[in-house]
Design a protein around this motif. Structure first.
Motif, short mmCIF file in Angstrom:
data_model
loop_
_atom_site.label_atom_id
_atom_site.label_comp_id
_atom_site.label_asym_id
_atom_site.label_seq_id
_atom_site.Cartn_x
_atom_site.Cartn_y
_atom_site.Cartn_z
N PRO A 124 -8.01 -3.28 -16.51
CA PRO A 124 -7.22 -1.90 -16.47
C PRO A 124 -7.96 -0.67 -17.00
O PRO A 124 -8.95 -0.93 -17.67
CB PRO A 124 -6.01 -2.33 -17.74
CG PRO A 124 -6.48 -3.33 -18.29
CD PRO A 124 -7.50 -4.15 -17.42
N THR A 125 -7.73 0.39 -16.62
CA THR A 125 -8.37 1.50 -17.04
C THR A 125 -7.78 1.99 -18.29
O THR A 125 -6.45 1.63 -18.80
CB THR A 125 -8.08 2.49 -15.99
OG1 THR A 125 -6.45 2.99 -15.87
CG2 THR A 125 -8.36 2.36 -14.63
N TRP A 126 -8.39 2.88 -18.85
CA TRP A 126 -7.68 3.48 -20.36
C TRP A 126 -6.42 4.07 -20.21
O TRP A 126 -5.37 3.99 -20.80
CB TRP A 126 -8.69 4.28 -20.94
CG TRP A 126 -8.23 4.84 -22.28
CD1 TRP A 126 -7.61 5.82 -22.68
CD2 TRP A 126 -8.17 3.86 -23.59
NE1 TRP A 126 -7.33 5.88 -23.99
CE2 TRP A 126 -7.54 4.67 -24.59
CE3 TRP A 126 -8.69 2.70 -23.89
CZ2 TRP A 126 -7.30 4.04 -25.76
CZ3 TRP A 126 -8.48 2.35 -25.13
CH2 TRP A 126 -8.08 3.05 -26.25
N PHE A 127 -6.25 4.92 -19.03
CA PHE A 127 -5.04 5.60 -18.73
C PHE A 127 -3.91 4.76 -18.34
O PHE A 127 -2.83 4.68 -18.96
CB PHE A 127 -5.29 6.27 -17.25
CG PHE A 127 -4.12 7.04 -16.55
CD1 PHE A 127 -3.68 8.12 -17.08
CD2 PHE A 127 -3.14 6.25 -15.81
CE1 PHE A 127 -2.43 8.76 -16.77
CE2 PHE A 127 -2.16 6.72 -15.10
CZ PHE A 127 -1.57 8.21 -15.54
N GLU A 128 -4.23 3.36 -17.88
CA GLU A 128 -3.25 2.53 -17.51
C GLU A 128 -2.90 1.70 -18.86
O GLU A 128 -1.65 1.40 -19.14
CB GLU A 128 -3.85 1.43 -16.61
CG GLU A 128 -3.93 1.67 -15.22
CD GLU A 128 -4.57 0.90 -14.40
OE1 GLU A 128 -4.32 1.01 -12.89
OE2 GLU A 128 -5.71 -0.04 -14.72
N LEU A 129 -3.64 1.26 -19.71
CA LEU A 129 -3.43 0.71 -20.94
C LEU A 129 -2.47 1.62 -21.93
O LEU A 129 -1.72 1.19 -22.37
CB LEU A 129 -4.73 0.19 -21.62
CG LEU A 129 -5.58 -0.71 -21.31
CD1 LEU A 129 -7.08 -0.63 -22.01
CD2 LEU A 129 -4.88 -2.09 -21.44
N GLU A 130 -2.99 2.92 -21.68
CA GLU A 130 -2.16 3.90 -22.59
C GLU A 130 -0.47 3.88 -22.14
O GLU A 130 0.17 3.75 -22.69
CB GLU A 130 -2.67 5.22 -22.61
CG GLU A 130 -3.90 5.59 -23.30
CD GLU A 130 -4.46 6.99 -23.36
OE1 GLU A 130 -4.27 7.46 -22.27
OE2 GLU A 130 -4.89 7.42 -24.20
N HIS A 131 -0.53 3.98 -20.72
CA HIS A 131 1.00 3.97 -20.25
C HIS A 131 1.68 2.63 -20.58
O HIS A 131 2.91 2.69 -20.86
CB HIS A 131 0.86 4.39 -18.82
CG HIS A 131 0.70 5.79 -18.54
ND1 HIS A 131 -0.49 6.57 -18.60
CD2 HIS A 131 1.58 6.54 -18.17
CE1 HIS A 131 -0.16 7.73 -18.43
NE2 HIS A 131 0.97 7.95 -18.11
N LEU A 132 0.99 1.29 -20.51
CA LEU A 132 1.52 0.14 -20.68
C LEU A 132 1.62 0.07 -22.09
O LEU A 132 2.91 -0.67 -22.54
CB LEU A 132 0.45 -0.93 -20.25
CG LEU A 132 0.30 -1.01 -18.71
CD1 LEU A 132 -0.79 -1.86 -18.14
CD2 LEU A 132 1.80 -1.68 -18.10
#
Length: 92
Positions: free
Chosen positions: A48-56
């Motif tokens: 996962p990208t950092w963006f995806e991790l933040e949203h998750l």
């Protein structure tokens, strides 16, 4: 071949999704991450990208750190202990 690190990410994501009893479509709708991408992440086929991790993390109501795989830091001289396992030093 699935890289071990990615598998660890996938296991964490799957566990948190199951913890809050949400389906992949529910997570996809709230995070704007496509269902197919979530399936890839949970299976450990991609990182996962950092963006995806933040949203998750926001969706799961946890810290991004909770979604990161555990790393063995002993080779770098770092060891985290729980209070019950730590050496106690009495202070007067």
């Amino acid at each position: 071949m699935i890289k071990r690190t990615y598998k660890a990410y996938g296991d964490r994501l799957h566990a948190w999704r199951n913890e809050i009893k949400h389906t992949i479509p529910m997570v996809a709708q709230d995070t704007q991450i496509p269902e197919q991408r979530l399936k890839l992440l949970e299976s450990g086929e991609d990182k996962p990208t950092w963006f995806e991790l933040e949203h998750l993390a926001k969706h799961f109501c946890v810290s991004v750190r909770d979604l990161l795989p555990n790393e063995n830091d002993l080779d770098r001289g770092i060891k985290y202990l729980r209070t019950k396992d730590a050496r106690k030093i009495e202070q007067n």
